[in-house]
Design an enzyme around this catalytic site. Structure first.
Site, PDB file in Angstrom:
ATOM      1  N   HIS A  52     -10.803   4.117 -22.932  1.00 44.04           N
ATOM      2  CA  HIS A  52     -10.878   3.514 -21.594  1.00 44.04           C
ATOM      3  C   HIS A  52     -11.528   4.502 -20.618  1.00 44.04           C
ATOM      4  O   HIS A  52     -10.821   5.265 -19.959  1.00 44.04           O
ATOM      5  CB  HIS A  52      -9.474   3.171 -21.088  1.00 44.04           C
ATOM      6  CG  HIS A  52      -8.839   2.040 -21.806  1.00 44.04           C
ATOM      7  ND1 HIS A  52      -9.048   0.720 -21.457  1.00 44.04           N
ATOM      8  CD2 HIS A  52      -7.992   2.009 -22.869  1.00 44.04           C
ATOM      9  CE1 HIS A  52      -8.358  -0.073 -22.260  1.00 44.04           C
ATOM     10  NE2 HIS A  52      -7.711   0.690 -23.132  1.00 44.04           N
ATOM     11  N   GLY A  64       0.785  -1.243   0.000  1.00 45.75           N
ATOM     12  CA  GLY A  64       0.000   0.000   0.000  1.00 45.75           C
ATOM     13  C   GLY A  64       0.809   1.281   0.000  1.00 45.75           C
ATOM     14  O   GLY A  64       0.352   2.304   0.519  1.00 45.75           O
ATOM     15  N   ASP A  73      -0.279   3.073  -9.822  1.00 41.91           N
ATOM     16  CA  ASP A  73      -0.332   4.020  -8.703  1.00 41.91           C
ATOM     17  C   ASP A  73      -0.702   5.430  -9.153  1.00 41.91           C
ATOM     18  O   ASP A  73      -1.330   6.178  -8.409  1.00 41.91           O
ATOM     19  CB  ASP A  73       1.001   4.053  -7.951  1.00 41.91           C
ATOM     20  CG  ASP A  73       1.100   2.870  -6.996  1.00 41.91           C
ATOM     21  OD1 ASP A  73       0.065   2.498  -6.407  1.00 41.91           O
ATOM     22  OD2 ASP A  73       2.195   2.308  -6.856  1.00 41.91           O
ATOM     23  N   LYS A 126      10.315  -6.634  14.133  1.00 42.36           N
ATOM     24  CA  LYS A 126      11.705  -6.820  13.677  1.00 42.36           C
ATOM     25  C   LYS A 126      11.940  -6.441  12.213  1.00 42.36           C
ATOM     26  O   LYS A 126      12.921  -5.747  11.907  1.00 42.36           O
ATOM     27  CB  LYS A 126      12.137  -8.273  13.943  1.00 42.36           C
ATOM     28  CG  LYS A 126      13.642  -8.485  13.958  1.00 42.36           C
ATOM     29  CD  LYS A 126      14.352  -7.733  15.079  1.00 42.36           C
ATOM     30  CE  LYS A 126      14.479  -8.606  16.302  1.00 42.36           C
ATOM     31  NZ  LYS A 126      14.911  -7.863  17.494  1.00 42.36           N
ATOM     32  N   GLU A 162     -12.656   4.003 -17.815  1.00 39.48           N
ATOM     33  CA  GLU A 162     -12.303   3.700 -16.413  1.00 39.48           C
ATOM     34  C   GLU A 162     -11.206   4.610 -15.873  1.00 39.48           C
ATOM     35  O   GLU A 162     -11.139   4.861 -14.671  1.00 39.48           O
ATOM     36  CB  GLU A 162     -11.895   2.224 -16.262  1.00 39.48           C
ATOM     37  CG  GLU A 162     -10.599   1.790 -16.949  1.00 39.48           C
ATOM     38  CD  GLU A 162     -10.783   1.307 -18.380  1.00 39.48           C
ATOM     39  OE1 GLU A 162     -11.774   1.694 -19.029  1.00 39.48           O
ATOM     40  OE2 GLU A 162      -9.931   0.549 -18.867  1.00 39.48           O
ATOM     41  N   THR A 178      10.579  -4.210  10.484  1.00 46.08           N
ATOM     42  CA  THR A 178      10.607  -2.745  10.414  1.00 46.08           C
ATOM     43  C   THR A 178      11.942  -2.222  10.950  1.00 46.08           C
ATOM     44  O   THR A 178      12.548  -1.314  10.374  1.00 46.08           O
ATOM     45  CB  THR A 178       9.433  -2.159  11.213  1.00 46.08           C
ATOM     46  OG1 THR A 178       8.231  -2.697  10.684  1.00 46.08           O
ATOM     47  CG2 THR A 178       9.394  -0.639  11.139  1.00 46.08           C
ATOM     48  N   CYS A 234     -12.503  -0.937 -25.045  1.00 49.13           N
ATOM     49  CA  CYS A 234     -11.386  -1.089 -25.975  1.00 49.13           C
ATOM     50  C   CYS A 234     -11.452  -2.429 -26.717  1.00 49.13           C
ATOM     51  O   CYS A 234     -12.219  -2.562 -27.653  1.00 49.13           O
ATOM     52  CB  CYS A 234     -10.059  -0.871 -25.246  1.00 49.13           C
ATOM     53  SG  CYS A 234      -8.777  -0.338 -26.385  1.00 49.13           S
TER      54      CYS A 234
HETATM   55  N1  GLN Z   1      -5.518  -5.119 -28.595  1.00 47.76           N
HETATM   56  C1  GLN Z   1      -6.370  -4.048 -28.988  1.00 47.76           C
HETATM   57  C2  GLN Z   1      -5.609  -2.955 -29.725  1.00 47.76           C
HETATM   58  O1  GLN Z   1      -4.413  -2.873 -29.637  1.00 47.76           O
HETATM   59  C3  GLN Z   1      -7.099  -3.464 -27.804  1.00 47.76           C
HETATM   60  C4  GLN Z   1      -6.217  -2.772 -26.821  1.00 47.76           C
HETATM   61  C5  GLN Z   1      -6.885  -2.512 -25.500  1.00 47.76           C
HETATM   62  O2  GLN Z   1      -7.868  -3.159 -25.153  1.00 47.76           O
HETATM   63  N2  GLN Z   1      -6.362  -1.614 -24.720  1.00 47.76           N
HETATM   64  O3  GLN Z   1      -6.200  -2.146 -30.402  1.00 47.76           O
END
Ligand code: GLN
Length: 527
Positions: free
Chosen positions: A504, A5, A60, A178, A506, A180, A375
Site C-alpha cells: 500500500h 476533526g 487518525d 449550548k 498510499e 459546548t 493490493c
Molecule cells: N484481500 C486481499 C488479501 O487479503 C487484498 C487485501 C488488500 O487489498 N489489502 O490478500
C-alpha cells in the site's frame, strides 16, 4: 462527536509545536473493545491504517504521520480491548503480586504507562493524545480518568483541549454554543476542566460567542480557538496559529518557542489554494455506502496520496467515486471510464464487486487509461491478465473461489493455518517489507533506487507457479521481495502507465513528498 476533526486538530497541534522547535509524537485512543482496527469493516470505521511496524490502526494515525512527517510506532495506538487484554494477561502472570485487580486504578495506570513509554521511545517533548468518542459516553470514561490522574500527579505538564461542534441551524442562522456548554459540564463532572476549546463550525466563531463560551465554560476568551470548515485540512495548523494557539499552549506550560518555522507548510497551503486546473481521477471501490450517505473515509490515505501527487504536479485533484458493482449490473458504464485521466483500484476483501473491478481493469488495459492497482488492485490485475491475455479462462484468487483450476492468487502456507483455525486478528502480512526494483521498468523510473520498503496488509499473494507463464505473455514483474521471492509490483509494457503493487504505497505518501508511484501515475494521467 466523531467526524468533526479531532484527528486533524491533534495532528495540527502537533505540527504547530513541531514548527516551534519541539519533538512531538501523537497517540490515538479508541474506546471500542476490538484489540486493533484490523477486524473492523471500513464502511463502519473508515480506513485501517498500517504503521511501518505493522500495527493495524485507526485512520487518525495516518493524519499524524502526514502532518508530522514522521513514522508513528505501534505503541502509539490503543483500544480499550488492547488495554484490558494486557491488564488481564498481567494478572494471569501474577504481575500484580496477589492484589485485587480493579478497573480503577489498574486500567488508567496501564494507559498512563503506555503514554510514558511512547514519550520515551520518541524522546518527545510533547505527547499529543487523542481520545476518541464523545465526552459523557461510558466507553471513554476510563481514558478521561487516566487524563485526570495524570494532571493531578504532574501539575503543569498536562493540558486538556476540547474539540466541540457549534451548530448553525439553518432556520435560525445563528451559531449555538449550548452543546459546548454541556460538553464542558460533562467534562467537569469527571474532574476535568479544558484549557483550550477548539470551536469547530461551518464558519469562524465571532467575538460575542467567544465571550459567551468563556463565561459559561470557564476559559479565557482567547483560549477559544476558531476552527471553521476549510477547503483543505492542511490549512488547519495555519488557521490555528492565526489565533496564536501554539503560543497560548506554551505559555500555560511555562515554556517558550525554540524557533518558528511554518514557512514551507504555508507555502504548500498557498499552492493548494492557487491550483485551479483539474486532473480527474476515478477510484473504483465498494466501501462507500452507509444508508443514504456516501463515505470517503474508507480510502482516506489513497485520497490524500492522490491529492499530494496532484498538487505536486500543479493540478487540482478532482476525485470521483465509482462503485465497482455498477459495472457488473450494467457493463455499458465502462465507457464512462474514458472521462477520467486515471483510474485507481484500491485494496479490498471478499467477492463483492470483484468482477466489476476486473472488467474495469480490462477496460483500462485495452484503452490505455493510466491505471494504478493497490493490493487487491494488483491481485485482480493479475487475474484479468491471466484470463484475458494468458488464456487461463477460469483464473481467480482462492479468496473468492477456493476451487479455481488456475489459482493465480493464493495464500502463503502460514496463512492457510490462520484461516483454518480462524486466527484472523493481526495475522495478515503486515507492515514494512523490502522490495527490490527491476531495472528499466516504470517502477525503477519512479523510485530511482533499487531497494525500497513498503507497507503491507494482505493474506494472499501472486502464485509463483504461474509466474513464468504470465511473464511469457508480457506481464512484467518489476518488484519482488528478495527474502521470500514474492511478487510486489507488476506492470505492462506498451501501456502509458499500468502498475499494480502488492503493498500500500498510499500509507507512505506525505504532503510535501508525494509517493513516487502516485507521482508517476499522476504525471502520466495529466499528460
Ligand atoms: N484481500 C486481499 C488479501 O487479503 C487484498 C487485501 C488488500 O487489498 N489489502 O490478500
Amino acid at each position: 462527536m466523531s467526524g468533526i476533526g479531532k484527528g486533524i486538530t491533534t495532528a495540527s497541534i502537533g505540527k504547530i509545536l513541531k514548527s516551534r522547535g519541539f519533538r512531538v509524537t501523537a497517540m490515538k485512543i479508541d474506546p471500542y473493545l476490538n484489540v486493533d482496527a484490523g477486524t473492523m469493516n471500513p464502511t463502519e470505521h473508515g480506513e485501517v491504517f498500517v504503521t511501518e511496524d505493522g500495527m493495524e490502526c485507526d485512520q487518525d494515525i495516518g493524519n499524524y504521520e502526514r502532518f508530522l512527517d514522521e513514522n508513528i510506532p505501534r505503541e502509539n495506538y490503543m483500544t480499550s480491548g488492547s488495554v484490558y487484554q494486557r491488564v488481564i494477561e498481567r494478572e494471569r502472570n501474577l504481575e500484580y503480586d496477589g492484589k485485587c485487580v480493579e478497573v480503577i486504578p489498574h486500567i488508567p495506570e496501564e494507559v498512563i504507562g503506555r503514554l510514558d513509554r511512547a514519550a520515551k521511545k520518541a524522546r518527545a517533548d510533547f505527547v499529543l493524545v487523542e481520545i476518541g468518542g464523545t465526552v459523557g459516553e461510558y466507553q471513554n470514561a476510563l481514558f478521561l480518568e487516566a487524563g485526570r490522574m495524570m494532571r493531578l500527579q504532574r501539575p503543569g505538564q498536562v493540558l486538556f483541549v476540547l474539540v466541540s461542534y457549534l451548530p448553525v441551524p439553518k432556520m435560525i442562522g445563528e451559531m449555538k454554543t449550548k452543546p459546548t456548554q454541556y460538553a464542558v459540564r460533562s467534562l467537569n463532572a469527571v474532574g476535568i476542566q479544558p484549557d483550550i476549546i477548539i470551536a469547530r463550525s461551518v464558519v469562524p466563531i465571532d467575538e460575542p460567542r467567544k465571550r459567551k463560551i468563556s463565561i459559561f465554560c470557564n476559559v479565557a476568551a482567547g483560549d477559544v480557538i476558531s476552527a471553521p470548515d476549510v477547503n483543505s485540512i492542511y490549512e488547519v495548523p495555519v488557521n490555528f496559529e492565526k489565533d496564536e494557539l501554539g503560543k497560548r499552549m506554551l505559555e500555560k506550560l511555562g515554556m517558550k518557542s525554540r524557533k518558528r518555522d511554518l514557512v514551507s507548510w504555508r507555502g504548500f497551503v498557498g499552492r493548494i489554494r492557487r491550483t485551479k486546473k483539474p486532473v480527474h481521477i476515478g477510484i473504483v471501490g465498494k466501501y462507500f455506502n452507509t444508508g443514504d450517505f456516501m463515505l470517503a473515509d474508507s480510502y482516506i490515505s489513497v485520497i490524500e496520496a492522490v491529492k499530494h501527487a496532484a498538487w505536486f504536479c500543479g493540478r487540482k485533484p478532482e476525485i470521483t467515486w465509482l462503485n465497482a458493482e455498477q459495472y457488473e449490473k450494467n457493463p455499458a458504464h465502462l465507457k464512462e471510464l474514458k472521462h477520467y485521466d486515471g483510474i485507481i483500484i484500491p485494496g479490498g476483501f471478499g467477492s463483492r464487486g470483484v468482477e466489476g473491478k476486473i472488467s474495469v481493469i480490462q477496460f483500462c488495459r485495452k484503452n490505455k487509461i493510466p491505471f494504478l492497482g493497490l493490493c487487491y488492485g494488483l491481485q485482480l490485475a493479475v487475474i484479468e491478465f491471466a484470463r484475458n491475455v494468458a488464456g487461463l479462462k477460469r483464473a481467480h484468487t482462492t479468496e473468492v473461489n477456493a476451487k479455481t483450476p488456475h489459482p493465480v492468487i493464493h495464500t502463503l502456507p502460514e496463512q492457510m493455518v490462520n484461516i483454518k483455525e480462524r486466527r484472523m486478528g493481526g495475522s495478515m502480512r503486515l507492515g514494512a517489507y523490502t522490495c527490490e526494483i527491476a531495472k528499466d521498468t516504470k517502477a525503477a523510473k519512479a523510485y530511482g533506487v533499487k531497494l525500497v520498503t513498503e507497507r503491507h496488509r494482505h493474506r494472499y499473494e501472486v502464485n509463483n507457479d504461474f509466474r513464468e507463464r504470465l511473464e511469457k505473455k508480457g506481464l512484467v514483474v518489476s518488484g519482488i521481495n528478495p527474502e521470500r521471492n514474492l511478487v510486489e509490483i507488476i506492470e505492462l509494457k506498451g501501456h502509458p502507465f499500468f502498475v499494480g503493487t502488492q503493498f500500500h504505497p498510499e500509507f507512505k505518501s506525505r504532503p510535501l513528498t508525494p509517493h513516487p508511484l502516485f507521482r508517476e501515475f499522476m504525471k502520466v494521467a495529466i499528460r
